[in-house]
Design a protein around this motif. Structure first.
Motif, PDB file in Angstrom:
ATOM      1  N   ASP A 178       0.803  -1.229   0.000  1.00 45.02           N
ATOM      2  CA  ASP A 178       0.000   0.000   0.000  1.00 45.02           C
ATOM      3  C   ASP A 178       0.834   1.278   0.000  1.00 45.02           C
ATOM      4  O   ASP A 178       0.415   2.293  -0.561  1.00 45.02           O
ATOM      5  CB  ASP A 178      -0.921   0.016   1.227  1.00 45.02           C
ATOM      6  CG  ASP A 178      -1.902  -1.140   1.237  1.00 45.02           C
ATOM      7  OD1 ASP A 178      -2.153  -1.716   0.162  1.00 45.02           O
ATOM      8  OD2 ASP A 178      -2.401  -1.480   2.336  1.00 45.02           O
ATOM      9  N   ARG A 179       2.014   1.250   0.650  1.00 43.76           N
ATOM     10  CA  ARG A 179       2.806   2.475   0.823  1.00 43.76           C
ATOM     11  C   ARG A 179       3.991   2.572  -0.129  1.00 43.76           C
ATOM     12  O   ARG A 179       4.566   3.655  -0.273  1.00 43.76           O
ATOM     13  CB  ARG A 179       3.326   2.548   2.264  1.00 43.76           C
ATOM     14  CG  ARG A 179       2.270   2.541   3.343  1.00 43.76           C
ATOM     15  CD  ARG A 179       1.404   3.783   3.315  1.00 43.76           C
ATOM     16  NE  ARG A 179       0.559   3.892   4.483  1.00 43.76           N
ATOM     17  CZ  ARG A 179       0.830   4.639   5.546  1.00 43.76           C
ATOM     18  NH1 ARG A 179       1.935   5.362   5.570  1.00 43.76           N
ATOM     19  NH2 ARG A 179       0.004   4.688   6.569  1.00 43.76           N
ATOM     20  N   ILE A 180       4.339   1.449  -0.763  1.00 39.12           N
ATOM     21  CA  ILE A 180       5.525   1.470  -1.620  1.00 39.12           C
ATOM     22  C   ILE A 180       5.183   1.027  -3.045  1.00 39.12           C
ATOM     23  O   ILE A 180       5.290   1.824  -3.987  1.00 39.12           O
ATOM     24  CB  ILE A 180       6.653   0.589  -1.024  1.00 39.12           C
ATOM     25  CG1 ILE A 180       7.020   1.075   0.383  1.00 39.12           C
ATOM     26  CG2 ILE A 180       7.879   0.614  -1.946  1.00 39.12           C
ATOM     27  CD1 ILE A 180       8.033   0.207   1.096  1.00 39.12           C
ATOM     28  N   GLU A 181       4.759  -0.210  -3.219  1.00 40.40           N
ATOM     29  CA  GLU A 181       4.549  -0.723  -4.575  1.00 40.40           C
ATOM     30  C   GLU A 181       3.519   0.099  -5.351  1.00 40.40           C
ATOM     31  O   GLU A 181       3.794   0.558  -6.467  1.00 40.40           O
ATOM     32  CB  GLU A 181       4.119  -2.188  -4.522  1.00 40.40           C
ATOM     33  CG  GLU A 181       5.238  -3.137  -4.149  1.00 40.40           C
ATOM     34  CD  GLU A 181       4.771  -4.579  -4.073  1.00 40.40           C
ATOM     35  OE1 GLU A 181       5.630  -5.474  -4.186  1.00 40.40           O
ATOM     36  OE2 GLU A 181       3.549  -4.820  -3.887  1.00 40.40           O
ATOM     37  N   SER A 182       2.345   0.272  -4.787  1.00 39.62           N
ATOM     38  CA  SER A 182       1.292   0.986  -5.514  1.00 39.62           C
ATOM     39  C   SER A 182       1.651   2.445  -5.785  1.00 39.62           C
ATOM     40  O   SER A 182       1.592   2.901  -6.940  1.00 39.62           O
ATOM     41  CB  SER A 182      -0.031   0.885  -4.749  1.00 39.62           C
ATOM     42  OG  SER A 182      -1.065   1.569  -5.423  1.00 39.62           O
ATOM     43  N   PRO A 183       2.071   3.231  -4.770  1.00 39.57           N
ATOM     44  CA  PRO A 183       2.396   4.639  -5.049  1.00 39.57           C
ATOM     45  C   PRO A 183       3.576   4.828  -6.005  1.00 39.57           C
ATOM     46  O   PRO A 183       3.619   5.823  -6.735  1.00 39.57           O
ATOM     47  CB  PRO A 183       2.732   5.195  -3.659  1.00 39.57           C
ATOM     48  CG  PRO A 183       2.070   4.289  -2.692  1.00 39.57           C
ATOM     49  CD  PRO A 183       2.131   2.939  -3.326  1.00 39.57           C
ATOM     50  N   LEU A 184       4.514   3.889  -5.995  1.00 40.74           N
ATOM     51  CA  LEU A 184       5.705   4.038  -6.833  1.00 40.74           C
ATOM     52  C   LEU A 184       5.540   3.397  -8.205  1.00 40.74           C
ATOM     53  O   LEU A 184       6.460   3.423  -9.020  1.00 40.74           O
ATOM     54  CB  LEU A 184       6.935   3.455  -6.131  1.00 40.74           C
ATOM     55  CG  LEU A 184       7.325   4.079  -4.803  1.00 40.74           C
ATOM     56  CD1 LEU A 184       8.672   3.553  -4.332  1.00 40.74           C
ATOM     57  CD2 LEU A 184       7.346   5.590  -4.880  1.00 40.74           C
ATOM     58  N   GLY A 185       4.362   2.822  -8.467  1.00 33.85           N
ATOM     59  CA  GLY A 185       4.112   2.223  -9.767  1.00 33.85           C
ATOM     60  C   GLY A 185       4.850   0.927  -9.999  1.00 33.85           C
ATOM     61  O   GLY A 185       5.111   0.547 -11.147  1.00 33.85           O
TER      62      GLY A 185
END
Length: 244
Positions: free
Chosen positions: A86-93
Motif C-alpha cells: 500500500d505504501r511502496i509498490e502501488s504509489p511508486l508504480g
C-alpha cells in the motif's frame, strides 16, 4: 559514513530520495531494499510525488523488505507485506510482488529466513537499502547486542519494541512476539545504505551510531564500517552530534 543535516522533514525526504535515485541509476536490474515503519514514509511519499509529476520511472525496480512479523500473513492489514503493497509498490508504480517480503505465516520461519537470505545473495545483492533507526539504535529488527555478523533469522522482539509498535494494533498483547529480519551483515552487503531519521527522540541513538564506538549495543553503529552509508537527518535528530 556521510552525515547530511537539513532543516526539515521535507528536506530529509527530498535529500534521501536523491540518494536513492542516484544509487539505483545505471543498473540494468536495480534492487531496492525497503524499510517499514514511520521513518521512511516521507521518503516514499517524495518518490511517489516525483513519479506522479512524470519526473521518475521506477517500474523496473525490484527489491526486498527488511523484515516481517512472525504469524502475520500478507492479507493482514498490520503486516509489513500490506505496508509494502500500500505504501511502496502501488504509489511508486511497481508491479505487485516486485518487493519481496518475508513470509510471516510460513510453517518454518527459521528455515524460511535462511532461504530468504540466500535469495538476496542469488539476486546479485541490493543496490540501495533504505533504513530507519530505533530509539535504542536498532536497524531492521536487530535489537541491541545482535551480532554484527548476523544473517536473516528469526528474532524475539523486546518488550520495548512491542510497546513502540503497539500503536499499529488495538492492544500491545496483539503485537507479535517474534519477527523475521535481515541481519546486520545481510544489510551491510547492500552497495549503498540510506538511513533517515527525524525528530529529537532519535537524537541519542543517532549520536551513538555516528560518534560512538562500533558496538553490538548500538546495531546502527555498524554503518560506520560501510563504504557508502549516508545518514540524512533533520536538526532535531542531529542535535546530540558533537562534530556535525
Amino acid at each position: 559514513m556521510t552525515v547530511i543535516v537539513v532543516d526539515s522533514a521535507d528536506q530529509v525526504a527530498a535529500q534521501a530520495a536523491d540518494l536513492v535515485v542516484e544509487g539505483l541509476a545505471g543498473w540494468s536490474n536495480p534492487l531496492l531494499g525497503v524499510a517499514t515503519g514511520s521513518s521512511p514514509l516521507g521518503l516514499y511519499a517524495e518518490l511517489a510525488q516525483r513519479r506522479s509529476r512524470g519526473r521518475l520511472d521506477l517500474s523496473g525496480v525490484r527489491g526486498f523488505a527488511l523484515d516481517e512479523y512472525v504469524g502475520l500473513g500478507p492479507s493482514d492489514s498490520r503486516s509489513y507485506a500490506a505496508f509494502v503493497r500500500d505504501r511502496i509498490e502501488s504509489p511508486l508504480g511497481l508491479e505487485r510482488g516486485a518487493i519481496r517480503v518475508p513470509a510471516g505465516d510460513t510453517a518454518d520461519p527459521a528455515g524460511y529466513a535462511a532461504d530468504y537470505d540466500r535469495e538476496i545473495r542469488a539476486s546479485g545483492g541490493v543496490h540501495v537499502q533504505v533504513l530507519g533507526i530505533g530509539t535504542n539504535g536498532h536497524i531492521g529488527f536487530n535489537e541491541p547486542y545482535s551480532s554484527l555478523g548476523s544473517r536473516t533469522r528469526v528474532v524475539e522482539l523486546t518488550a520495548a519494541t512491542r510497546l513502540a509498535n503497539a500503536r499499529f494494533f488495538e492492544h500491545v498483547d496483539e503485537v507479535p512476539r517474534a519477527a523475521i529480519t535481515q541481519g546486520i551483515a545481510t544489510i551491510s552487503e547492500a552497495r549503498r545504505l540510506v538511513l533517515v531519521a527525524v525528530g529529537e527522540e532519535k537524537a541519542e541513538a543517532v549520536a551513538a551510531a555516528v560518534e560512538g564506538p562500533v558496538t553490538t549495543r548500538v546495531p546502527a553503529s555498524a554503518l560506520q564500517l560501510h563504504a557508502d552509508a549516508v545518514l540524512v537527518l533533520d536538526r532535531a535528530a542531529a542535535s546530540q552530534l558533537r562534530e556535525h
